[in-house]
Scaffold this motif. Structure first.
Motif, PDB file in Angstrom:
ATOM      1  N   PHE A  42       0.948  -1.003   0.121  1.00  0.00           N
ATOM      2  CA  PHE A  42      -0.048  -0.015   0.097  1.00  0.00           C
ATOM      3  C   PHE A  42       0.832   1.181   0.138  1.00  0.00           C
ATOM      4  O   PHE A  42       1.616   1.565   0.862  1.00  0.00           O
ATOM      5  CB  PHE A  42      -0.983  -0.094   1.208  1.00  0.00           C
ATOM      6  N   VAL A  49       3.611   0.719   2.903  1.00  0.00           N
ATOM      7  CA  VAL A  49       3.260  -0.384   3.910  1.00  0.00           C
ATOM      8  C   VAL A  49       3.272  -1.747   3.007  1.00  0.00           C
ATOM      9  O   VAL A  49       2.180  -1.772   2.305  1.00  0.00           O
ATOM     10  CB  VAL A  49       2.040  -0.156   4.791  1.00  0.00           C
TER      11      VAL A  49
ATOM     12  N   SER B  33      -4.040   5.162   2.759  1.00  0.00           N
ATOM     13  CA  SER B  33      -4.411   3.710   3.117  1.00  0.00           C
ATOM     14  C   SER B  33      -3.029   3.083   3.499  1.00  0.00           C
ATOM     15  O   SER B  33      -2.287   3.103   2.749  1.00  0.00           O
ATOM     16  CB  SER B  33      -5.361   2.782   2.277  1.00  0.00           C
ATOM     17  N   ALA B  34      -3.289   2.568   4.609  1.00  0.00           N
ATOM     18  CA  ALA B  34      -2.183   1.801   4.871  1.00  0.00           C
ATOM     19  C   ALA B  34      -2.442   0.165   4.969  1.00  0.00           C
ATOM     20  O   ALA B  34      -1.460  -0.559   5.458  1.00  0.00           O
ATOM     21  CB  ALA B  34      -1.572   2.064   6.412  1.00  0.00           C
ATOM     22  N   VAL B  79      -0.599  15.503   7.127  1.00  0.00           N
ATOM     23  CA  VAL B  79       0.630  15.808   7.227  1.00  0.00           C
ATOM     24  C   VAL B  79       1.421  15.653   5.738  1.00  0.00           C
ATOM     25  O   VAL B  79       2.549  16.243   5.841  1.00  0.00           O
ATOM     26  CB  VAL B  79       1.359  14.770   8.032  1.00  0.00           C
ATOM     27  N   TRP B 159      -3.854  12.126  10.388  1.00  0.00           N
ATOM     28  CA  TRP B 159      -3.510  10.445  10.526  1.00  0.00           C
ATOM     29  C   TRP B 159      -4.229  10.345  12.003  1.00  0.00           C
ATOM     30  O   TRP B 159      -4.380   9.072  12.312  1.00  0.00           O
ATOM     31  CB  TRP B 159      -2.144  10.196  10.238  1.00  0.00           C
ATOM     32  N   PHE B 178       0.664   3.520  14.763  1.00  0.00           N
ATOM     33  CA  PHE B 178       0.924   2.812  13.816  1.00  0.00           C
ATOM     34  C   PHE B 178       2.165   3.857  12.876  1.00  0.00           C
ATOM     35  O   PHE B 178       3.300   3.554  12.849  1.00  0.00           O
ATOM     36  CB  PHE B 178      -0.050   2.481  12.671  1.00  0.00           C
ATOM     37  N   TRP B 179       1.741   5.152  12.731  1.00  0.00           N
ATOM     38  CA  TRP B 179       2.637   5.878  12.254  1.00  0.00           C
ATOM     39  C   TRP B 179       3.493   6.464  12.893  1.00  0.00           C
ATOM     40  O   TRP B 179       4.724   7.025  12.571  1.00  0.00           O
ATOM     41  CB  TRP B 179       1.819   7.072  11.267  1.00  0.00           C
ATOM     42  N   GLN B 181       5.064   4.912  15.343  1.00  0.00           N
ATOM     43  CA  GLN B 181       6.223   4.045  15.537  1.00  0.00           C
ATOM     44  C   GLN B 181       7.081   4.001  14.259  1.00  0.00           C
ATOM     45  O   GLN B 181       8.066   3.500  14.222  1.00  0.00           O
ATOM     46  CB  GLN B 181       5.896   2.395  15.499  1.00  0.00           C
ATOM     47  N   ASN B 182       6.542   4.660  13.106  1.00  0.00           N
ATOM     48  CA  ASN B 182       7.414   4.706  11.663  1.00  0.00           C
ATOM     49  C   ASN B 182       7.888   6.022  11.411  1.00  0.00           C
ATOM     50  O   ASN B 182       7.806   6.200  10.158  1.00  0.00           O
ATOM     51  CB  ASN B 182       6.566   4.120  10.755  1.00  0.00           C
ATOM     52  N   TYR B 184       6.543   9.138  12.297  1.00  0.00           N
ATOM     53  CA  TYR B 184       5.806  10.377  12.522  1.00  0.00           C
ATOM     54  C   TYR B 184       5.820  10.881  13.771  1.00  0.00           C
ATOM     55  O   TYR B 184       6.106  10.221  14.766  1.00  0.00           O
ATOM     56  CB  TYR B 184       4.586  10.283  11.985  1.00  0.00           C
ATOM     57  N   TYR B 196       7.361  15.089  11.763  1.00  0.00           N
ATOM     58  CA  TYR B 196       8.124  13.657  12.052  1.00  0.00           C
ATOM     59  C   TYR B 196       8.721  13.889  13.378  1.00  0.00           C
ATOM     60  O   TYR B 196       8.836  14.819  14.121  1.00  0.00           O
ATOM     61  CB  TYR B 196       9.503  13.671  10.885  1.00  0.00           C
ATOM     62  N   ALA B 197       9.176  12.586  13.745  1.00  0.00           N
ATOM     63  CA  ALA B 197       9.529  12.308  15.230  1.00  0.00           C
ATOM     64  C   ALA B 197      11.071  12.736  15.216  1.00  0.00           C
ATOM     65  O   ALA B 197      11.698  12.815  14.306  1.00  0.00           O
ATOM     66  CB  ALA B 197       9.470  10.959  15.669  1.00  0.00           C
TER      67      ALA B 197
END
Ligand code: ZN
Lengths: 81, 197
Positions: A42, A49, B33-34, B79, B159, B178-179, B181-182, B184, B196-197
């Motif tokens: 995705f 993802v 969509s993730a 974002v 998000w 979710f985001w 952890q990745n 954001y 962003y983090a």
């Protein structure tokens, strides 16, 4: 809407020294071993993802940040070229 | 006697609403969509709040429809740099769900059908700042846009407005969703450009 794992080739080209789409990976959720090219991908503006085709859990995410590409692979038990 | 002056121009330009830094205005509603779009019909939809003591409070579709419904017009900021002004939503204030919930926890993990998660401080969901919505633009919320029920938290990047929302889990410590952890930002304030983090 979902692509396959070949969509990972470009974004990950600078990260792994091998071709990730022909690499084999084990899903940390269900244990299935498959080529990453088989993943359900995705691609959105927030990130890419890749999900396991068997259980649809997340294998890998790729986020393009201003300071570079960030890959999270916590859904992979292992990845082998 | 009241005197009104119209000024020399006679007509004033409409006040321009500011955009958060780095954003552009769009009329579209891009979909992010993730994962696959979950199919959840109203008959099977449930929403629950899990507290730190292990208690669970549940609502089904009929219970949701019996709650006080509000119409909300608000700006949203993604974002990925698009913003939309004056989007219309119909739903129930998150405050109404917490009337019967006892919790001392300060953080919430939002869970969605399909497995998506996002984290928020509880205070960002209360005091009329967030809604559990089921209509957008006068239509039932389409599955692609998070239907049947989507969380809306317009003061944070979009998000945080989780599609296909199914519940809140109260947490004493903030964990990343979710985001988050990745890469954001843990909080995601568009006015502070916390992308962003
Ligand atoms: Zn799997």
């Amino acid at each position: 809407m979902a692509l396959d794992g070949n969509a990972l080739a470009g974004p990950l080209a600078g990260i792994y020294a091998f071709d990730v789409t022909t690499a084999r990976a084990r899903c940390a959720h269900c244990g299935v071993v498959a080529r990453l090219a088989r993943a359900l991908v995705f691609a959105s503006a927030m990130g890419i993802v890749a999900r396991c085709r068997a259980c649809e859990e997340v294998l890998l995410t790729v986020v393009e940040r201003p300071d570079g590409t960030s890959v999270s692979a916590r859904g992979l038990a292992w990845l082998r070229p | 006697m009241a005197i009104t002056t119209r000024g020399f121009g006679g007509r004033r330009a409409p006040a321009e609403k500011p955009l958060p830094p780095g954003q552009f205005l769009t009329e579209d509603f891009p979909v992010l969509s993730a994962g696959p779009t979950p199919n959840v019909d109203e008959a099977h939809w449930q929403f629950s709040v899990h507290t730190e003591s292990g208690e669970v409070r549940r609502w089904d579709w009929a219970a949701l429809m019996a709650m006080p419904v509000e119409d909300v017009t608000t700006d949203i900021h993604c974002v990925t740099r698009w913003s939309r002004f004056d989007t219309q939503w119909r739903g129930v204030s998150v405050d109404a769900f917490f009337e019967d919930v006892e919790s001392e926890a300060e953080f919430v993990m939002v869970h969605s059908y399909g497995g998506y998660t996002t984290n928020l401080p509880l205070e960002d969901l209360l005091d009329g700042k967030a809604w559990i919505t089921f209509e957008h633009g006068g239509e039932p919320l389409a599955p692609l846009h998070g239907g049947p029920v989507r969380l809306i938290v317009p003061h944070l990047y979009f998000w945080k407005s989780a599609k296909w929302v199914r519940g809140f889990v109260m947490q004493e410590h903030e964990e990343p969703g979710f985001w988050e952890q990745n890469g954001y930002h843990l909080y995601g304030d568009p006015w502070l450009e916390q992308r962003y983090a």
